[in-house]
Design a protein around this motif. Structure first.
Motif, PDB file in Angstrom:
ATOM      1  N   SER A   1       0.812  -1.226   0.000  1.00 55.13           N
ATOM      2  CA  SER A   1       0.000   0.000   0.000  1.00 55.13           C
ATOM      3  C   SER A   1       0.837   1.264   0.000  1.00 55.13           C
ATOM      4  O   SER A   1       0.346   2.333  -0.372  1.00 55.13           O
ATOM      5  CB  SER A   1      -0.921   0.012   1.224  1.00 55.13           C
TER       6      SER A   1
ATOM      7  N   THR B   1      -2.373   0.273  -6.962  1.00 52.18           N
ATOM      8  CA  THR B   1      -2.781  -0.386  -8.200  1.00 52.18           C
ATOM      9  C   THR B   1      -1.679  -1.282  -8.766  1.00 52.18           C
ATOM     10  O   THR B   1      -1.916  -2.054  -9.693  1.00 52.18           O
ATOM     11  CB  THR B   1      -3.150   0.662  -9.261  1.00 52.18           C
ATOM     12  N   HIS B   2      -0.483  -1.167  -8.207  1.00 49.89           N
ATOM     13  CA  HIS B   2       0.655  -1.956  -8.693  1.00 49.89           C
ATOM     14  C   HIS B   2       0.908  -3.142  -7.784  1.00 49.89           C
ATOM     15  O   HIS B   2       0.872  -3.020  -6.565  1.00 49.89           O
ATOM     16  CB  HIS B   2       1.913  -1.078  -8.738  1.00 49.89           C
ATOM     17  N   ARG B   3       1.174  -4.290  -8.366  1.00 49.77           N
ATOM     18  CA  ARG B   3       1.625  -5.450  -7.604  1.00 49.77           C
ATOM     19  C   ARG B   3       2.806  -6.085  -8.323  1.00 49.77           C
ATOM     20  O   ARG B   3       2.792  -6.251  -9.548  1.00 49.77           O
ATOM     21  CB  ARG B   3       0.519  -6.494  -7.442  1.00 49.77           C
TER      22      ARG B   3
ATOM     23  N   GLY C   1       0.199   9.294 -11.005  1.00 46.87           N
ATOM     24  CA  GLY C   1      -0.386   8.029 -10.570  1.00 46.87           C
ATOM     25  C   GLY C   1       0.577   7.100  -9.868  1.00 46.87           C
ATOM     26  O   GLY C   1       0.153   6.075  -9.320  1.00 46.87           O
TER      27      GLY C   1
ATOM     28  N   ASP D   1       6.536   1.128  -9.871  1.00 40.87           N
ATOM     29  CA  ASP D   1       5.243   1.122 -10.549  1.00 40.87           C
ATOM     30  C   ASP D   1       5.256   1.855 -11.887  1.00 40.87           C
ATOM     31  O   ASP D   1       4.276   1.806 -12.630  1.00 40.87           O
ATOM     32  CB  ASP D   1       4.132   1.655  -9.630  1.00 40.87           C
TER      33      ASP D   1
END
Length: 350
Positions: A184, A190-192, A325, A333
């Motif tokens: 987080s 939104t990135h993993r 973003g 990311d």
């Protein structure tokens, strides 16, 4: 240790500590020393190297109290100069006899600024660095909210997170488990990373030294809100503005070129960081907040911009690149776009 292609790792003896180091590129290449952030290791740069230009020698140490380096204590009263001096000792031990390019992520950004204020460097690349006036408890101009810097330092760390880190908690059930904090906060939510890579990086986070000499550090009771002031040991105290101030880069001569990259969705280093007492008090997560006139949310990004604009006005070259973003780690990311900006910058100052 299953390293990425072309990456090597091992321990280097320096005159300060046994330092575990990740490297890539030719030993006679242009030296680029990369300093990781809080609660991470040099391996957090490894993914950038397999596709990098082959003329660079990348060196990414595990810094004091983190990773596989000798776990010597952090003297917080020196700010990040323990890290800066450790990095310089490593450069000397490796036989590098020229000014190096320095990269610093988050806490590492403060460390490379401290390095550059004491010795000549080829360039500085800051990735979402901690504010020049430290983390927490200050006004825009860097003056403290209270004379004792209450609201910053080791006492502001989340004790539940620290306990889970010390216990090696790899779960996903609690929002402050190390895995959830990494996913987080280290990059945009939104990135993993791939499942395999996530486990590798979580392994690295788990190597952090916890307690008074590492994370979060000790603290001093205070009569001022929120009741704790900086101690003298450990990483969060080293990041307090009581001891950490890199605004002095404005006065260094010669001035190395600076690249500042920042994720617009960073929640760690932000004008209103989710980890900072002013923001938490304003949101009523920490009771008794004395109000914005006394203890405002810290304008971290604004402070970085202010100091770098002063650096530019004093004759320094500064490039500022925002990644829309991206979170606290645009080199994760937005890795491809970040790498393009970074290697273009290096090429421009070789």
């Amino acid at each position: 240790m299953d390293l990425l292609s072309g990456v090597r790792a091992g321990t280097v003896s320096t005159d300060r500590l046994e330092t575990f180091v990740y490297e890539s590129g030719p030993e006679d290449g242009i030296p680029v020393v990369m300093i990781h952030g809080n609660l991470s290791t040099g391996r957090f740069y490894e993914h950038l190297w397999p596709q990098a230009p082959d003329r660079y020698r990348f060196v990414a140490p595990d810094m004091r109290s983190f990773g596989r380096s000798e776990p010597k204590p952090i003297d917080a009263t020196r700010g990040l100069r323990d890290w800066a001096d450790d990095a310089h000792a490593l450069v000397q031990a490796l036989g590098i006899d020229r000014p190096v390019h320095l990269v610093g992520w988050s806490t590492g950004g403060s460390a490379i600024a401290a390095y550059a204020m004491d010795r000549e460097v080829a360039s500085l690349t800051m990735i979402d660095p901690v504010s020049p006036f430290g983390f927490g408890a200050c006004h825009r101009d860097g003056t403290p909210c209270y004379p004792d810097w209450a609201g910053s330092g080791g006492g502001t760390g989340n004790p539940d997170f620290t306990a889970r880190l010390a216990a090696g908690d790899r779960s996903t059930e609690n929002m402050v488990s190390p895995r959830n904090v990494m996913n987080s906060s280290y990059w945009a939510p939104t990135h993993r990373e791939s499942p395999e890579r996530e486990e590798v990086l979580l392994d690295e986070v788990m190597l952090s030294v916890t307690g008074d000499d590492g994370y979060p550090g000790d603290f001093t009771p205070s009569e001022n809100w929120p009741g704790v002031a900086p101690g003298s040991r450990g990483i969060l105290n080293a990041l307090s503005g009581k001891y950490s101030d890199w605004s002095g880069i404005v006065d260094i001569d010669p001035k190395p070129p600076v690249l500042w990259t920042h994720g617009s969705a960073d929640i760690v280093v932000a004008d209103g960081s989710a980890w900072e007492m002013g923001t938490l008090g304003q949101a009523e997560f920490v009771p008794g907040w004395p109000g914005a006139e006394v203890f405002p949310p810290q304008l971290m990004v604004t402070q970085i911009r202010d100091v770098l604009e002063q650096y530019r006005a004093a004759g320094g070259r500064v490039i500022m690149e925002m990644f829309e973003g991206s979170g606290h780690g645009p080199h994760f990311d937005a890795a491809e776009a970040w790498s393009e900006v970074f290697f273009d910058f290096l090429a421009s100052v070789e």
